[in-house]
Motif scaffolding. Structure first.
Motif, PDB file in Angstrom:
ATOM      1  N   LEU B 230       0.803  -1.222   0.000  1.00  0.00           N
ATOM      2  CA  LEU B 230       0.000   0.000   0.000  1.00  0.00           C
ATOM      3  C   LEU B 230       0.840   1.277   0.000  1.00  0.00           C
ATOM      4  O   LEU B 230       0.638   2.179  -0.822  1.00  0.00           O
ATOM      5  CB  LEU B 230      -0.919  -0.041   1.230  1.00  0.00           C
ATOM      6  N   PHE B 231       1.809   1.352   0.879  1.00  0.00           N
ATOM      7  CA  PHE B 231       2.568   2.591   1.015  1.00  0.00           C
ATOM      8  C   PHE B 231       3.436   2.839  -0.217  1.00  0.00           C
ATOM      9  O   PHE B 231       3.521   3.961  -0.711  1.00  0.00           O
ATOM     10  CB  PHE B 231       3.420   2.548   2.282  1.00  0.00           C
ATOM     11  N   TRP B 232       4.076   1.777  -0.707  1.00  0.00           N
ATOM     12  CA  TRP B 232       4.919   1.939  -1.898  1.00  0.00           C
ATOM     13  C   TRP B 232       4.092   2.495  -3.057  1.00  0.00           C
ATOM     14  O   TRP B 232       4.504   3.392  -3.785  1.00  0.00           O
ATOM     15  CB  TRP B 232       5.538   0.591  -2.285  1.00  0.00           C
ATOM     16  N   ARG B 233       2.907   1.958  -3.212  1.00  0.00           N
ATOM     17  CA  ARG B 233       2.072   2.356  -4.339  1.00  0.00           C
ATOM     18  C   ARG B 233       1.645   3.815  -4.242  1.00  0.00           C
ATOM     19  O   ARG B 233       1.704   4.565  -5.219  1.00  0.00           O
ATOM     20  CB  ARG B 233       0.839   1.445  -4.414  1.00  0.00           C
ATOM     21  N   THR B 234       1.228   4.246  -3.042  1.00  0.00           N
ATOM     22  CA  THR B 234       0.788   5.634  -2.898  1.00  0.00           C
ATOM     23  C   THR B 234       1.979   6.575  -3.038  1.00  0.00           C
ATOM     24  O   THR B 234       1.873   7.624  -3.665  1.00  0.00           O
ATOM     25  CB  THR B 234       0.100   5.851  -1.537  1.00  0.00           C
ATOM     26  N   ARG B 235       3.108   6.185  -2.458  1.00  0.00           N
ATOM     27  CA  ARG B 235       4.277   7.059  -2.496  1.00  0.00           C
ATOM     28  C   ARG B 235       4.771   7.237  -3.934  1.00  0.00           C
ATOM     29  O   ARG B 235       5.119   8.337  -4.372  1.00  0.00           O
ATOM     30  CB  ARG B 235       5.388   6.455  -1.630  1.00  0.00           C
ATOM     31  N   THR B 236       4.817   6.109  -4.669  1.00  0.00           N
ATOM     32  CA  THR B 236       5.344   6.166  -6.029  1.00  0.00           C
ATOM     33  C   THR B 236       4.455   7.012  -6.936  1.00  0.00           C
ATOM     34  O   THR B 236       4.936   7.875  -7.666  1.00  0.00           O
ATOM     35  CB  THR B 236       5.484   4.735  -6.590  1.00  0.00           C
ATOM     36  N   VAL B 237       3.149   6.766  -6.845  1.00  0.00           N
ATOM     37  CA  VAL B 237       2.225   7.539  -7.683  1.00  0.00           C
ATOM     38  C   VAL B 237       2.267   9.008  -7.271  1.00  0.00           C
ATOM     39  O   VAL B 237       2.268   9.910  -8.115  1.00  0.00           O
ATOM     40  CB  VAL B 237       0.791   6.972  -7.572  1.00  0.00           C
ATOM     41  N   GLY B 238       2.342   9.264  -5.973  1.00  0.00           N
ATOM     42  CA  GLY B 238       2.371  10.643  -5.482  1.00  0.00           C
ATOM     43  C   GLY B 238       3.587  11.381  -5.986  1.00  0.00           C
ATOM     44  O   GLY B 238       3.476  12.500  -6.500  1.00  0.00           O
ATOM     45  N   ALA B 239       4.758  10.757  -5.881  1.00  0.00           N
ATOM     46  CA  ALA B 239       5.989  11.423  -6.300  1.00  0.00           C
ATOM     47  C   ALA B 239       5.985  11.662  -7.800  1.00  0.00           C
ATOM     48  O   ALA B 239       6.426  12.706  -8.281  1.00  0.00           O
ATOM     49  CB  ALA B 239       7.198  10.584  -5.896  1.00  0.00           C
ATOM     50  N   ALA B 240       5.461  10.707  -8.560  1.00  0.00           N
ATOM     51  CA  ALA B 240       5.496  10.819 -10.014  1.00  0.00           C
ATOM     52  C   ALA B 240       4.594  11.932 -10.512  1.00  0.00           C
ATOM     53  O   ALA B 240       4.794  12.474 -11.588  1.00  0.00           O
ATOM     54  CB  ALA B 240       5.103   9.486 -10.656  1.00  0.00           C
ATOM     55  N   ASN B 241       3.565  12.288  -9.716  1.00  0.00           N
ATOM     56  CA  ASN B 241       2.568  13.244 -10.190  1.00  0.00           C
ATOM     57  C   ASN B 241       2.541  14.539  -9.376  1.00  0.00           C
ATOM     58  O   ASN B 241       1.549  15.263  -9.418  1.00  0.00           O
ATOM     59  CB  ASN B 241       1.180  12.591 -10.160  1.00  0.00           C
ATOM     60  N   PHE B 242       3.577  14.817  -8.634  1.00  0.00           N
ATOM     61  CA  PHE B 242       3.601  15.981  -7.740  1.00  0.00           C
ATOM     62  C   PHE B 242       2.359  15.982  -6.854  1.00  0.00           C
ATOM     63  O   PHE B 242       1.738  17.014  -6.635  1.00  0.00           O
ATOM     64  CB  PHE B 242       3.677  17.279  -8.550  1.00  0.00           C
ATOM     65  N   ALA B 243       1.969  14.814  -6.376  1.00  0.00           N
ATOM     66  CA  ALA B 243       0.721  14.706  -5.614  1.00  0.00           C
ATOM     67  C   ALA B 243       0.942  13.931  -4.321  1.00  0.00           C
ATOM     68  O   ALA B 243       0.067  13.206  -3.872  1.00  0.00           O
ATOM     69  CB  ALA B 243      -0.348  14.029  -6.468  1.00  0.00           C
ATOM     70  N   SER B 244       2.124  14.097  -3.724  1.00  0.00           N
ATOM     71  CA  SER B 244       2.425  13.372  -2.492  1.00  0.00           C
ATOM     72  C   SER B 244       1.390  13.682  -1.415  1.00  0.00           C
ATOM     73  O   SER B 244       1.008  12.821  -0.637  1.00  0.00           O
ATOM     74  CB  SER B 244       3.811  13.745  -1.976  1.00  0.00           C
ATOM     75  N   PHE B 245       0.939  14.925  -1.366  1.00  0.00           N
ATOM     76  CA  PHE B 245      -0.032  15.342  -0.355  1.00  0.00           C
ATOM     77  C   PHE B 245      -1.285  14.472  -0.427  1.00  0.00           C
ATOM     78  O   PHE B 245      -1.700  13.867   0.558  1.00  0.00           O
ATOM     79  CB  PHE B 245      -0.371  16.816  -0.597  1.00  0.00           C
TER      80      PHE B 245
END
Lengths: 282, 280, 298
Positions: B230-245
């Motif tokens: 779960l965390f890897w997936r959210t972190r990776t997508v967040g970082a890739a899209n400037f959407a970590s928040f």
């Protein structure tokens, strides 16, 4: 009669139910016990003949429970010898944890079963499993045979119907009767009772004493530390009064309880006579 | 009661409701109080959580479409998160049991090994341990697959903390139990296995539940070793899209929901165990 | 993308002390005839890395799909410039690719334990990394680009003198800002503007996200030009400042402590050169970056 130290118990004599000519089955010889520098037992010698009931009385802190716990090495005596049914174990506090010593003690304990003040039933096991755990896994009795024996003793203490109950659902008196049945299921040579009614609600004391009296009259060998003077008078062959780690007086209950010679015994017993003759000392 | 009332001028026993009715009234009053409490509790949560949600929404940084687009990918990490947590708590229990037996051992070598284990593991960060097991063990020729390395690191770490819990549980078994067992002639090993441990386990089960809930959150650290939970997936997508928040917020909510779910489960388990202690 | 976490460095150092200095597979890449355009035939040595992947029929590649356009995971499919490069390299060996997504620190620390065979992750060649990893020749060069928040009003590189600048934790950008960046044989880049204070966040992209959130603890941001342009496209409040401050040589890396990589490097070096020469890399750069980053003189 030969003894280890040449020591003998001057008060010992075969009891009413002792088979003719039988030698003592329990010998506590010159038992000494220190807790740190506190000299709790100062050379106690006590012999019990088969089928006798012996009561040990005394104030709290007099050493009576410690003596009983030394009899099966729950406390390692500082010095002295315990003999039960020809198993003789000499106190060896410096090598208390040696394999050989521990095995000797285990042999001793199988012959001297203890009933505790706080019952100490195993709460996670049903009554029947409390009873057969040690016979099956310590003595190696077959399970079926252990169950048959256990049920017989549950009958004797009147709790056959609680066979499959958990200890938590039993009253204090029932717990103690189960504990007695657990000790009996090991078929020991002697039963050690450590103030078996002191933790009980007064209304539940009677049922436990009734079972103990029945056992005494049937010829069980019993060593009882108690405050129940009525029980001692009714069931004991001999009563030992212990004071500051020594036996101050011993003899038949009529003598020790009703006509004590020692001043300390008299003073101790005075606490009970006020309450209309010995019931509970708790 | 009747006697008392009869002696009081002005208290007419006949004027008072029958005792049965009072009992019923008390019961109803209690039930009403219970319902009021539950409603007020629910309302408090709704207001607070709603307030937080509104505050977050007011930032203009929440894009439901973005989360919805990646939702299957995010939620697809949950099974691995739960698998890692469950597997780790099981092995941690094993480590803890062995560790606790070591910590109560009279053998100085065994006691020393167990104490070193607890001290070393509790004295170093979990993330370093995970990295070490993943990256440093291969230097010794020990190459654990990522999932094994992750589960091993988590369970080894939690096992050290739980060692102390187990040790306390073992020592919480009353002394009388040990005396009774040895008076029956049981050996120490026999006593430990048949008398002490079964009781100790009952004592520590609520604590294991707490550890498990903490484990769910710490399982996020295995994202470090290429496990796409779960965390890897959210972190990776967040970082890739400037959407970590957004994605970290989403991850927090999912972890929160998971821990609430397992907390309820744990409460029920505890209740059932408490009942079984009283069973007739 | 070009991070090198201090943790990784520390662990590498610890590993070196603990496990002796020389990793078993350490070797210098053999020299080959430069400028060869013809496809290179792989010559595997028994027990070598090339031997291993050829026997396996696949090559395991590490990537971090948090870095589009180099690497991203879209609907369960990896795509991006690095992904294409890795796939092409595998294709030239007749192999399929399997992806692994370890933490960047686990990659740069070496000691992969054979979990993956090579890193195609836009890794900057630095002397520290060269102690535990062997590198191919650079397959492209990203310009390091300075950006400033629109809030700061700064528009020139000189304007950042004496200001605070953000970079990803343990990146080569952070090294440049602190004046410690060194490409080894590739030389040292020009120094940063005077009086700069460098701060770090866990990921490069977190810096721009702070501006979006309304935090202005720092005015500048240093990262790759592709990341800056991506952020601008996504509408984040920042502007490019000046021309790129330096070019980073980015290469494929393999683990020195793994199987002997001499055979692999001997094949990889001319293969990368061939991919430069035949326009493969240039086409990929155009596809993903809309510009050619494959030459060292841009």
């Amino acid at each position: 009669m030969t003894t280890t130290h040449g020591t003998t118990d001057p008060f010992a004599a075969p009891g009413a139910l002792t088979p003719t000519g039988a030698p003592p089955i329990v010998r506590l010889l010159d038992i000494e016990k220190y807790f740190g520098s506190h000299h709790v037992l100062q050379g106690c010698t006590l012999e019990v003949y088969p089928s006798e009931t012996i009561c040990i009385i005394g104030r709290s802190g007099s050493g009576k429970s410690t003596l009983l716990r030394c009899a099966n090495f729950l406390e390692e005596p500082t010095a002295g010898v315990v003999e039960i049914d020809n198993i003789s174990v000499r106190a060896d506090p410096l090598h208390a944890r040696s394999r050989q010593h521990r095995e000797q003690i285990r042999q001793l304990r199988m012959r001297a079963q203890m009933v505790f003040q706080e019952f100490n039933l195993f709460p996670h096991l049903r009554v029947i499993d409390n009873l057969i755990e040690a016979p099956v896994r310590v003595k190696g009795v077959s399970r079926d045979k252990a169950i048959a024996t256990a049920e017989r003793y549950l009958d004797k203490v009147g709790l056959r119907e609680k066979r499959d109950a958990f200890p938590g659902s039993l009253s204090g008196g029932q717990k103690q009767r189960v504990a007695i049945a657990r000790a009996l299921t090991m078929e020991p040579k002697v039963l050690l009772f450590d103030e078996p009614t002191s933790a009980l609600d007064p209304t539940l004391v009677g049922e436990v004493l009734a079972v103990m009296e029945e056992l005494a009259h049937e010829g069980a060998t019993m060593l009882v530390v108690t405050h129940e003077m009525a029980f001692a008078r009714e069931a004991a062959d001999r009563v030992y009064f212990i004071e500051e780690g020594r036996f101050a007086e011993a003899g038949p209950p009529q003598q020790v309880l009703d006509a004590p010679r020692d001043e300390r015994t008299r003073r101790f017993l005075a606490r009970f006579t006020g309450a209309g003759g010995a019931t509970s000392g708790a | 009661m009747t006697d008392f009332a009869a002696q009081q001028p002005g208290l007419d026993p006949l004027a008072m409701p029958p005792p049965g009715a009072i009992v019923e009234d008390i019961r109803q009053a209690r039930r009403r109080a219970g319902v009021r409490f539950a409603l007020a509790f629910a309302l408090t949560w709704i207001v607070l959580v709603g307030g937080m949600a509104l505050a977050i929404a007011s930032t203009g940084r929440v894009h439901p479409d973005f989360i919805a687009e990646h939702l299957p990918f995010f939620l697809g990490g949950i099974p691995l998160t739960i698998f890692v947590s469950v597997a780790s708590i099981i092995f941690a229990t094993g480590f803890a049991l062995i560790g606790a037996l070591g910590r109560i051992s009279r053998n100085p070598v065994i006691y020393g090994i167990a104490s070193l284990y607890v001290s070393l593991v509790r004295g170093t960060p979990l993330v370093v341990q995970i990295f070490f097991i993943y990256s440093a063990l291969p230097q010794f020729g020990i190459v654990l697959p990522a999932i094994v390395a992750g589960v091993f690191a988590l369970s080894f770490n939690y096992g050290a903390y739980m060692t102390e819990i187990f040790r306390a549980g073992i020592q919480a078994v009353p002394r009388g139990q040990l005396e009774a067992a040895s008076a029956l002639g049981m050996t120490e090993r026999h006593t430990m296995r048949r008398i002490v441990l079964p009781q100790a386990v009952r004592i520590v089960i609520p604590a294991i539940g707490n550890e498990f809930i903490a484990m769910i959150k710490d399982s996020a650290l295995v994202s470090f070793v290429a496990l796409q939970e779960l965390f890897w997936r959210t972190r990776t997508v967040g970082a890739a899209n400037f959407a970590s928040f957004e994605t970290l917020l989403f991850a927090a909510i999912v972890y929160w929901v998971l821990t609430i779910f397992f907390s309820l489960f744990q409460e029920r388990l505890e209740k059932r165990m408490a009942q079984s202690d009283r069973r007739p | 993308m070009k991070r090198q976490l201090p943790l990784a460095v520390a662990l590498t150092a610890a590993a070196t002390i603990l496990f002796g200095c020389a990793a078993p597979g350490s070797s210098t890449a053999p020299t080959t005839a430069g400028g060869s355009v013809a496809p290179t035939q792989p010559t595997a040595v028994a027990g070598g890395l090339l031997d291993k992947v050829l026997k396996a029929g696949k090559i395991v590649v590490s990537t971090d799909p948090a870095y589009p356009p180099q690497s991203a995971l879209v609907d369960g499919v990896y795509q991006g410039f690095d992904i294409d490069v890795a796939t092409e390299v595998a294709k030239r060996l007749g192999l399929t690719v399997e992806w692994q997504t370890p933490d960047w620190a686990a990659i740069t620390a070496g000691g992969w334990g054979g979990r993956w065979d090579m890193s195609v992750g836009s890794m900057t060649i630095t002397p520290d990394r060269a102690k535990v990893l062997d590198f191919s020749p650079p397959y492209y060069y990203t310009p390091a680009q300075m950006a400033a928040s629109t809030h700061s009003g700064i528009t020139t590189l000189e304007g950042l003198a004496g200001k605070t600048v953000c970079a990803g934790e343990g990146t080569t950008y952070y090294q440049w800002l602190t004046g410690t960046l060194d490409f080894g044989p590739g030389g040292k880049p020009a120094p940063p503007p005077a009086g700069i204070t460098a701060v770090t966040l866990p990921s490069d992209r977190d810096c721009a996200v702070q501006w979006q959130s309304g935090r202005f603890d720092f005015d500048g941001w240093l990262t790759s030009i592709t990341t800056v342009e991506g952020a601008i496209t996504d509408g984040l409040p920042l502007v490019k400042v000046g021309t790129p401050v330096y070019l980073e040589p980015l290469a494929i890396a393999v683990d020195k402590s793994g199987p002997n990589d001499a055979d692999f490097i001997a094949w990889l070096k001319p293969t990368i050169e061939a991919m430069h020469a035949d326009g493969t890399l240039k086409a990929m750069s155009q596809k993903w970056f809309k510009t050619d980053f494959t030459t060292s003189t841009q």
